[in-house]
Design a protein around this motif. Sequence first.
Motif, PDB file in Angstrom:
ATOM      1  N   THR A  66      76.299 -10.345  58.024  1.00  0.00           N
ATOM      2  CA  THR A  66      77.360 -10.890  58.287  1.00  0.00           C
ATOM      3  C   THR A  66      77.280 -12.503  57.989  1.00  0.00           C
ATOM      4  O   THR A  66      76.391 -13.267  57.484  1.00  0.00           O
ATOM      5  N   ALA A  68      77.569 -14.826  59.986  1.00  0.00           N
ATOM      6  CA  ALA A  68      76.708 -15.436  60.939  1.00  0.00           C
ATOM      7  C   ALA A  68      75.335 -15.314  60.573  1.00  0.00           C
ATOM      8  O   ALA A  68      74.531 -16.305  60.532  1.00  0.00           O
ATOM      9  N   ARG A  73      73.914 -18.669  64.343  1.00  0.00           N
ATOM     10  CA  ARG A  73      74.739 -18.180  65.297  1.00  0.00           C
ATOM     11  C   ARG A  73      73.874 -18.838  66.839  1.00  0.00           C
ATOM     12  O   ARG A  73      73.196 -19.596  66.739  1.00  0.00           O
ATOM     13  N   HIS A  74      74.947 -18.616  67.934  1.00  0.00           N
ATOM     14  CA  HIS A  74      74.274 -19.261  69.156  1.00  0.00           C
ATOM     15  C   HIS A  74      73.200 -18.009  69.654  1.00  0.00           C
ATOM     16  O   HIS A  74      73.551 -16.855  69.519  1.00  0.00           O
ATOM     17  N   ILE A  76      70.542 -17.019  73.086  1.00  0.00           N
ATOM     18  CA  ILE A  76      70.751 -17.595  74.356  1.00  0.00           C
ATOM     19  C   ILE A  76      69.218 -17.677  74.814  1.00  0.00           C
ATOM     20  O   ILE A  76      68.301 -17.006  74.769  1.00  0.00           O
ATOM     21  N   THR A  81      72.824 -21.196  75.945  1.00  0.00           N
ATOM     22  CA  THR A  81      72.910 -21.052  74.728  1.00  0.00           C
ATOM     23  C   THR A  81      72.609 -22.060  73.734  1.00  0.00           C
ATOM     24  O   THR A  81      72.754 -23.290  74.192  1.00  0.00           O
ATOM     25  N   ARG A 128      81.886 -22.373  64.465  1.00  0.00           N
ATOM     26  CA  ARG A 128      81.521 -22.186  65.859  1.00  0.00           C
ATOM     27  C   ARG A 128      81.168 -23.487  66.768  1.00  0.00           C
ATOM     28  O   ARG A 128      80.922 -23.836  68.040  1.00  0.00           O
TER      29      ARG A 128
ATOM     30  N   GLY B 288      73.086  -9.786  67.139  1.00  0.00           N
ATOM     31  CA  GLY B 288      74.535  -9.809  66.983  1.00  0.00           C
ATOM     32  C   GLY B 288      75.176 -11.103  66.573  1.00  0.00           C
ATOM     33  O   GLY B 288      74.333 -11.863  66.545  1.00  0.00           O
ATOM     34  N   THR B 289      76.384 -11.025  66.090  1.00  0.00           N
ATOM     35  CA  THR B 289      77.070 -12.392  65.814  1.00  0.00           C
ATOM     36  C   THR B 289      77.357 -13.018  66.991  1.00  0.00           C
ATOM     37  O   THR B 289      77.555 -14.289  66.900  1.00  0.00           O
ATOM     38  N   GLU B 290      77.724 -12.665  68.500  1.00  0.00           N
ATOM     39  CA  GLU B 290      78.137 -13.334  69.185  1.00  0.00           C
ATOM     40  C   GLU B 290      77.279 -13.078  70.499  1.00  0.00           C
ATOM     41  O   GLU B 290      76.809 -11.874  70.588  1.00  0.00           O
ATOM     42  N   PRO B 291      77.141 -13.954  71.461  1.00  0.00           N
ATOM     43  CA  PRO B 291      76.688 -13.605  72.723  1.00  0.00           C
ATOM     44  C   PRO B 291      77.300 -12.756  73.643  1.00  0.00           C
ATOM     45  O   PRO B 291      78.715 -12.887  73.531  1.00  0.00           O
ATOM     46  N   ASP B 292      76.693 -11.856  74.175  1.00  0.00           N
ATOM     47  CA  ASP B 292      77.253 -10.884  75.037  1.00  0.00           C
ATOM     48  C   ASP B 292      77.344 -11.633  76.797  1.00  0.00           C
ATOM     49  O   ASP B 292      76.352 -11.321  77.100  1.00  0.00           O
ATOM     50  N   TYR B 296      74.626 -11.299  79.849  1.00  0.00           N
ATOM     51  CA  TYR B 296      73.894 -12.319  80.429  1.00  0.00           C
ATOM     52  C   TYR B 296      74.019 -12.511  81.754  1.00  0.00           C
ATOM     53  O   TYR B 296      73.009 -12.749  82.420  1.00  0.00           O
ATOM     54  N   LEU B 314      71.219  -8.935  74.540  1.00  0.00           N
ATOM     55  CA  LEU B 314      72.372  -9.837  75.128  1.00  0.00           C
ATOM     56  C   LEU B 314      73.542 -10.186  73.996  1.00  0.00           C
ATOM     57  O   LEU B 314      74.124 -11.168  73.999  1.00  0.00           O
ATOM     58  N   TYR B 315      73.492  -9.477  72.855  1.00  0.00           N
ATOM     59  CA  TYR B 315      74.570  -9.852  71.782  1.00  0.00           C
ATOM     60  C   TYR B 315      75.389  -8.794  71.508  1.00  0.00           C
ATOM     61  O   TYR B 315      75.296  -7.765  72.059  1.00  0.00           O
TER      62      TYR B 315
END
Lengths: 263, 517
Positions: A66, A68, A73-74, A76, A81, A128, B288-292, B296, B314-315
């Motif tokens: 991807t 990203a 990417r961010h 956690i 984050t 982002r 993954g591309t985004e945090p979930d 979280y 968490l994604y």
Amino acid sequence: MTEKDRELPYYEPVGNEIDLFERAWRNHLPLLLKGPTGVGKTRFVVHMAARLGLPLYTIACHDDLTAADLVGRHLIGEGETYWNDGPLTRAVREGGICYLDEVVEARKDTTVVIHPLADDRRMLPIDRTGEMLRAPDSFMLVVSYNPGYQNFLKGMKPSTRQRFVSLRFDFPSAEVERSILVGETGCSEDVATRLVDIGRQMRVLKNVDLEEVASTRLLVYAARLIHDGMDPVEACSAVLVEALTDDEDVAEALLEVIRASFG
Amino acid sequence: MPELPEHAVLLRDIERTSSTLFRALGRDPVLRVAAGRTDLGAWRDEELLCLPQWLAAFDDASLNRELYLWFVALASSFEPPVDGDWAGANEAAITRVLRDRPGIAARHDRLLAAFAGDVTRLHLNPPPGASAGAARRVRLRDDEDDDAREDRPRRTDNITHTVKMDKPAAVTEFIRVTREDDGESDEVALPPTTGAEGTSAGARVRFDVDTPSGPHEDIEVGVGIPADEWDYRKRVLLPGHCMVQEFIGRSAGGEALPERLHKHAHKLRRQFAALVPQRQWLRGQPDGTEPDLDAYVRLHADRIAGGHEREQNLYIAQRNRERDLSCMVLADLSLSTEARVSPAQCVIDVIRDSLMLFAEALTATGDRFGLFGFSSQTRAQVRFHHLKEFGANWDDAARGRVAGLKPGFYTRIGPALRHATSILERQDTSLRVLLVLTDGKPHDIDYYEERYGIEDTRMAVLEARRRRIKPFCITIDREGSSYLPHLFGVNGYTVLRRPEDLTARLPMLYAQLTGQA
């Protein structure tokens, strides 16, 4: 041979590619390498990065890659984050070489992120984080792909392709391939000659009996095992035959080709 | 075939290996190995090596096998003599083989010892008959009436004559074979002549089967579109050498799907519907591309509540599989498709049903598809039938056109493929599949036969690939495996043993072709 040359990864030039690479780099032009698998595209990039003294970030592209994965990417952490740079972003920040191997394997929407980097803007926007990175002079984008690859379904978007200076790689001539084998593995001239001959016989079968043919890389592997004292027929069987086909009849034929040379 | 001794080795079992080896050693992808009569020994001409259908020269199977492989190795270094000196050519070739292929020497010595030093037993024979074209006819027939005679012509400077003197039967056999070939249906028959000889017996035969399919039923559109053809001898693409004539099938007022196909169509639609991709966001992924954020928050709340540490998924990741493809089905409508595959069905019936069912199934995937057919009558008319255009709906009118298909004329695949390629190229999808349904080899009544037709077709396939089109051939010609790898590449074709299987095999094939299997 200078002191610096001796430290470089072995690379046997076949034409003006080193000159072209250096010129492209000096003039801030991205470079596209095309050619069949195992003819030394990646080795060439590694060699050039060392030659120019630049950090190299290599990304093997695939279906699920991807944007990203390239940009970052961010992640956690504990209670918050934080942003984590992808390899492309790191290459831009450090002014190194970013090498996208088999770029056609990546999805279309992924390759679009390299567009602003590949033209004269030389920018990498990171949506982002709201950052807009400008690539330093030493940054270079290099991509490669294999035009004969069976997965021609995807191809490369013309809008992507036209941003690059292109360089075609092909199987080296018999003499060059022989000196690569000797240079890489220290095997005897005789073994190198026979292996090169076997390789060339197998390349005839491309698209008829074989999907992929014997790359220089495979011949190097075989030479290495033979140089290590392995029986040549066994070494070639393990390295060449089994790597190229699952079809027993074709495998038998390839083995005969090898036996004909090595006895 | 007479009962074979236990130690006999059948060419059938070693054929694929032999032809691959022949190409590799000879470094020419066009070279082919063919099965010939056992009494003619091993012989070769410019483009093929003919090996006996079985070998029992020794009462040791492994030696018989070695003898086959020896002939292959020898043939790859062999140059047919210009002056008729076959013995000399053989000796020169043996010298070359032993010099260039050190691994073969041991085999040569073993075989020579087993033949008690008679080196002529290791020789290749000249092609039977005067012309290469005549020679090729022989392999159409099995030699059931011939006995287990493995003896090759003895030491002589002119083996051709020896063959004729020793075996008058073999010569008359040719003639008879030729006639039989004439009378039988032409779909498996190799056109007996090539090139300049194209007007000989073989061509006359083709006129006999040349019954028109009734062009009055189809509407001719346009004035014809020039198409290229590849001449392998000159190694040039002849631009605009053929004329493609487009036809739009006249639909017999529209037709629903035949009752007997309903059940099958229903099943195929269900199977194909599974190919439709889902585009979705997957929550709670390890990467993954985004945090979930939900995941979280849950994790955080658990922690505060002193709950168990759970996995940190968490994604959010997006599974993103677009189905961005178009598929063209190009069916062979040549007269040979009139041949019966069972008492109740002809090839054309199978093709018709397959087109119907395939179209039903493709409708379920939402993939863009078009149905077309082709036949030919010399280079002046390559007939290209539009059954369902890419943009059009699969409706009763289209079904009517498929139902009304009638076979006629010949199989000039090359120009038809090129025309199909140009249509498919206009479809703006990232994957473009060209599915060719055929029952035999390329051939037409002018010079388009044998190697010429095969080379032209091969070139058309390569051109299509270069244009990022994925050609795939489904054939019911059982001899197909001798030439199809050359045409479509190792993974570019499938030979159906029973044409009736086509409808059953289609979903799997289609799934593989479109990368969903």
